[in-house]
Design a protein around this motif. Sequence first.
Motif, PDB file in Angstrom:
ATOM      1  N   UNK A   1      14.262 -39.373  -0.440  1.00  0.00           N
ATOM      2  CA  UNK A   1      12.851 -39.281   0.478  1.00  0.00           C
ATOM      3  C   UNK A   1      12.437 -37.978   0.958  1.00  0.00           C
ATOM      4  N   UNK A   2      12.557 -37.058  -0.094  1.00  0.00           N
ATOM      5  CA  UNK A   2      12.647 -35.611   0.060  1.00  0.00           C
ATOM      6  C   UNK A   2      10.947 -35.256   0.534  1.00  0.00           C
ATOM      7  N   UNK A   3      10.068 -36.181   0.379  1.00  0.00           N
ATOM      8  CA  UNK A   3       8.702 -35.911   0.882  1.00  0.00           C
ATOM      9  C   UNK A   3       8.428 -36.029   2.395  1.00  0.00           C
ATOM     10  N   UNK A   4       9.530 -36.523   3.078  1.00  0.00           N
ATOM     11  CA  UNK A   4       9.564 -36.843   4.478  1.00  0.00           C
ATOM     12  C   UNK A   4      10.830 -36.369   5.063  1.00  0.00           C
ATOM     13  N   UNK A   5      11.877 -36.201   4.508  1.00  0.00           N
ATOM     14  CA  UNK A   5      13.046 -35.797   4.759  1.00  0.00           C
ATOM     15  C   UNK A   5      13.740 -34.567   4.136  1.00  0.00           C
ATOM     16  N   UNK A   6      13.378 -33.335   4.739  1.00  0.00           N
ATOM     17  CA  UNK A   6      13.797 -32.137   3.995  1.00  0.00           C
ATOM     18  C   UNK A   6      15.262 -31.788   4.196  1.00  0.00           C
ATOM     19  N   UNK A   7      15.754 -31.162   3.181  1.00  0.00           N
ATOM     20  CA  UNK A   7      17.151 -30.603   3.196  1.00  0.00           C
ATOM     21  C   UNK A   7      17.211 -29.340   3.916  1.00  0.00           C
ATOM     22  N   UNK A   8      18.006 -29.038   4.947  1.00  0.00           N
ATOM     23  CA  UNK A   8      18.018 -27.946   5.799  1.00  0.00           C
ATOM     24  C   UNK A   8      18.722 -26.564   4.794  1.00  0.00           C
ATOM     25  N   UNK A   9      18.571 -25.484   5.162  1.00  0.00           N
ATOM     26  CA  UNK A   9      19.193 -24.356   4.432  1.00  0.00           C
ATOM     27  C   UNK A   9      21.005 -24.510   4.479  1.00  0.00           C
TER      28      UNK A   9
END
Length: 87
Positions: free
Chosen positions: A48-56
């Motif tokens: 669900x990358x459109x609502x849950x973004x990977x952090x650096x």
Amino acid sequence: MNHMDKIAYSIRLASFISEAIQDRKLSILEVSKKTAIPYTTLDRRLKSPETSYLSVTEVVALADALKMNFVDILRSAESSALAKEER
């Protein structure tokens, strides 16, 4: 980068990392253990990358676990997102 650009970038980043995991014949559970990213978090980030973004921090850990260069991962995601925008 506007809001839509960030979503496109996040989707491409998650897709690129998912493909790298599959190419290495690893499971999300195995990668979760290697990175110390909780399984449910990693699964959500990749699905669900459109609502849950990977952090650096997560991308750095994933790059290390997948034996990839962090900057190359970001560049690949960026170029894919830009190419998609131009269509």
